[in-house]
Design a protein around this motif. Structure first.
Motif, PDB file in Angstrom:
ATOM      1  N   GLY A  35       0.884  -1.233  -0.052  1.00  0.00           N
ATOM      2  CA  GLY A  35      -0.089  -0.031  -0.030  1.00  0.00           C
ATOM      3  C   GLY A  35       0.583   1.252  -0.092  1.00  0.00           C
ATOM      4  N   ILE A  36       1.967   1.128  -0.136  1.00  0.00           N
ATOM      5  CA  ILE A  36       2.878   2.370  -0.109  1.00  0.00           C
ATOM      6  C   ILE A  36       3.026   2.750  -1.604  1.00  0.00           C
ATOM      7  N   ARG A  37       2.687   4.106  -1.844  1.00  0.00           N
ATOM      8  CA  ARG A  37       2.662   4.548  -3.297  1.00  0.00           C
ATOM      9  C   ARG A  37       3.781   5.416  -3.569  1.00  0.00           C
ATOM     10  N   SER A  38       4.483   5.965  -2.830  1.00  0.00           N
ATOM     11  CA  SER A  38       5.507   6.801  -3.118  1.00  0.00           C
ATOM     12  C   SER A  38       6.921   6.623  -2.089  1.00  0.00           C
ATOM     13  N   ALA A  39       8.087   7.038  -2.277  1.00  0.00           N
ATOM     14  CA  ALA A  39       8.901   6.887  -1.477  1.00  0.00           C
ATOM     15  C   ALA A  39      10.340   7.894  -1.761  1.00  0.00           C
ATOM     16  N   ALA A  76      19.534  11.442  -2.543  1.00  0.00           N
ATOM     17  CA  ALA A  76      20.147  11.185  -3.879  1.00  0.00           C
ATOM     18  C   ALA A  76      18.935  10.539  -4.740  1.00  0.00           C
ATOM     19  N   GLY A  77      17.704  10.602  -4.369  1.00  0.00           N
ATOM     20  CA  GLY A  77      16.898  10.058  -5.349  1.00  0.00           C
ATOM     21  C   GLY A  77      16.795  10.869  -6.720  1.00  0.00           C
ATOM     22  N   LYS A  78      15.537  10.771  -7.275  1.00  0.00           N
ATOM     23  CA  LYS A  78      15.540  11.262  -8.515  1.00  0.00           C
ATOM     24  C   LYS A  78      14.635  12.700  -8.426  1.00  0.00           C
ATOM     25  N   LYS A  79      14.916  13.647  -9.023  1.00  0.00           N
ATOM     26  CA  LYS A  79      14.050  14.694  -8.959  1.00  0.00           C
ATOM     27  C   LYS A  79      12.704  14.469  -9.556  1.00  0.00           C
ATOM     28  N   PHE A  80      11.785  15.028  -9.049  1.00  0.00           N
ATOM     29  CA  PHE A  80      10.349  14.705  -9.258  1.00  0.00           C
ATOM     30  C   PHE A  80       9.548  15.915  -9.763  1.00  0.00           C
ATOM     31  N   ASN A  81       9.566  15.892 -11.128  1.00  0.00           N
ATOM     32  CA  ASN A  81       8.904  17.218 -11.931  1.00  0.00           C
ATOM     33  C   ASN A  81       7.285  16.763 -12.042  1.00  0.00           C
ATOM     34  N   GLY A  83       8.562  11.332 -13.056  1.00  0.00           N
ATOM     35  CA  GLY A  83       9.909  10.775 -12.384  1.00  0.00           C
ATOM     36  C   GLY A  83       9.517   9.584 -11.837  1.00  0.00           C
ATOM     37  N   ASP A  84      10.343   9.103 -11.109  1.00  0.00           N
ATOM     38  CA  ASP A  84      10.031   7.576 -10.113  1.00  0.00           C
ATOM     39  C   ASP A  84       9.652   7.911  -8.941  1.00  0.00           C
ATOM     40  N   LYS A  85       8.177   7.867  -8.427  1.00  0.00           N
ATOM     41  CA  LYS A  85       7.561   8.472  -7.630  1.00  0.00           C
ATOM     42  C   LYS A  85       8.075   7.296  -6.348  1.00  0.00           C
ATOM     43  N   LEU A  86       8.810   6.291  -6.446  1.00  0.00           N
ATOM     44  CA  LEU A  86       9.252   5.565  -5.476  1.00  0.00           C
ATOM     45  C   LEU A  86      10.802   5.706  -5.430  1.00  0.00           C
ATOM     46  N   ASP A  87      11.198   6.883  -6.036  1.00  0.00           N
ATOM     47  CA  ASP A  87      12.568   7.229  -5.815  1.00  0.00           C
ATOM     48  C   ASP A  87      12.715   8.574  -5.740  1.00  0.00           C
ATOM     49  N   ILE A  88      12.163   9.426  -4.840  1.00  0.00           N
ATOM     50  CA  ILE A  88      12.070  10.946  -4.954  1.00  0.00           C
ATOM     51  C   ILE A  88      13.252  11.615  -4.228  1.00  0.00           C
TER      52      ILE A  88
END
Length: 485
Positions: free
Chosen positions: A211-215, A219-224, A229-234
């Motif tokens: 049930g986890i939809r983002s993380a 040093a994750g990825k920029k989320f625009n 972007g990868d919502k599991l690696d923000i």
């Protein structure tokens, strides 16, 4: 005693329609006003907005705003490890900075305080001298904050080979952290966002299963918001004092100009309570810079919200559909993603049309442009597969009817190594030893010994925990027959 405690649209959808050729819906009243669209097999949530449309020849256009209240960018603050300073220092600092629920450039909006997310380690949420209790965490939730999952034990890292976790260990960590946080949170909902413990990415493949939809992590990825972007690696800005004090710019991590639909996340393990300390002054300057430039006093184009709320909005926007008719706006959101408010911009609405904000929402106008924000539908209480069925001082828990035993938690205090033995008594009197070990020294920690999720639950009529002054409380958790998300 036992206790219970239609096809997908793009990110921005536009529908232009002449009233004379409005979409065909069954008309159920004498006035010919289109009826609400039935939920498709109960898998949609329908928001409906009606108004007195004077000009029958008008042409209107509608779009889903990329961010709540049509703000241009979003800001989140994550506080890791659930420190007491989150309630004593951070929440009051944020609560004195404001934006409004009006679109940028529209005056008279309702003031809303900056809020953040508290990343909780389930074993440590006990209210000792350094970490928040669940009562204190619920106080933060009542002020608009959200609980973020930071693991049960905060286990695993990528720089020590012995700290690597098996898939079974990762799933056990996620299963129990989600269960405990759902049981204890104000909303009784499991968190939808995780802060990776130690930035450890072994959790990623299993997040959505629980049930986890983002993380997020450093040093994750920029989320625009526009380009995704990868919502599991923000990514997020590392603002612990040991790192931040080496930077000259109080707005380190921010671009010179925050662009449209950008998402910026700051994080720290805590703020200094002393107003004269360098750390406290630095936070005041940073928050003032954001508030004064982008808050209610200036552009008012910032949406400050927990990371989880921002991602839920984006998901709602991506899974929403618009129907527009004469004096009627319908927004249908796939039920799985409907747990967020949503803002719609209407264009070319004659100023003679009379409109009232939807119940629990807001409405703003500028000329022929209208912004309507629908509130989130009530989030139903999470029905967990596992829940606490017995709580008592450490010792023996007996049950009149056998339970499907999933695990037991014992509260360790005293700061000393403690021998612990946990035994399960089956329905036929058989004894199974779940653990017989010595716990490392700890103070104010909920230790966990479990069968679920990696082993089938066992029907038991009694749970025994060896007595010890350092084990002051116990909780027995059981699986339901048909629970789950």
């Amino acid at each position: 005693m036992p206790r219970s405690k239609v096809s997908k649209g793009p990110d921005i959808l536009k529908f232009k329609i002449g009233i004379a050729c409005a979409f065909a819906l069954t008309c159920l009243n004498s006035g010919g006003v289109p009826s609400a669209i039935p939920a498709r097999q109960n898998k949609e949530v329908v928001h409906e907005f009606r108004w007195n449309a004077i000009d029958k020849a008008s042409v209107s256009e509608a779009k889903i705003c990329p961010l709540l209240f049509d703000k241009t960018w979003a800001y989140s603050l994550e506080i890791d490890d659930g420190p007491v300073s989150a309630l004593a220092v951070t929440q009051p600092l944020l609560a004195t900075r404001f934006f409004t629920d009006a679109p940028p450039g529209i005056k008279g909006g309702k003031r809303l305080p900056f809020v953040g997310g508290i990343a909780v380690i389930a074993k440590s949420a006990s209210g000792n001298s350094s970490t928040l209790s669940w009562d204190q965490i619920r106080t933060l939730e009542a002020a608009g904050w959200e609980v973020l999952n930071h693991g049960y034990w905060h286990a695993g890292n990528s720089w020590e080979p012995k700290a690597a976790m098996s898939e079974a260990q990762v799933e056990n960590e996620l299963y129990w952290s989600q269960a405990v946080m759902a049981a204890e949170s104000l909303t009784h909902r499991q968190p939808t966002h995780m802060v990776y413990p130690n930035g450890y990415m072994a959790y990623k493949p299993f997040l959505e299963k629980y049930g986890i939809r983002s993380a997020s992590r450093v040093a994750g990825k920029k989320f625009n918001m526009s380009f995704g972007g990868d919502k599991l690696d923000i990514d997020r800005n590392y603002l612990d004092e040991s790192v931040w004090s080496k930077a000259e710019d109080v707005l380190v991590g921010f671009p010179d100009k925050v662009g449209d639909e950008q998402f910026m996340i700051d994080f720290t393990h805590g703020m200094d309570a002393d107003p004269e300390s360098a750390n406290h002054k630095r936070w005041v300057k940073r928050l003032d810079a954001l508030s004064n430039s982008y808050g209610e006093k200036n552009y008012d184009n910032i949406w400050c919200a927990p990371t989880s709320a921002v991602i839920r909005y984006r998901e709602a926007a991506r899974h929403a559909f618009i129907r527009l008719g004469h004096g009627l706006l319908q927004v249908r959101v796939e039920a799985e993603y409907a747990d967020s408010p949503i803002t719609i911009q209407l264009l070319d609405i004659p100023e003679s049309d009379k409109m009232t904000a939807p119940s629990g929402g807001s409405l703003y106008r500028k000329g022929t442009t209208v912004w309507v924000t629908f509130p989130a539908p009530p989030r139903s209480e999470f029905k967990p597969k596992v829940k606490c069925v017995f709580s008592c001082p450490s010792g023996v828990a007996e049950f009149e009817q056998p339970i499907r035993f999933a695990g037991v938690r014992v509260y360790q205090t005293g700061g000393k190594a403690i021998p612990v033995k946990v035994q399960l008594i089956g329905v036929n009197g058989g004894i199974m030893t779940l653990t017989d070990e010595t716990l490392a020294p700890a103070w104010g920690v909920w230790q966990l010994f479990s069968l679920s999720p990696m082993r089938p639950p066992m029907y038991v009529k009694e749970v025994r925990v060896s007595p010890n002054p350092g084990l002051t409380k116990m909780e027995v958790w059981a699986e339901s027959e048909g629970g789950g998300r």
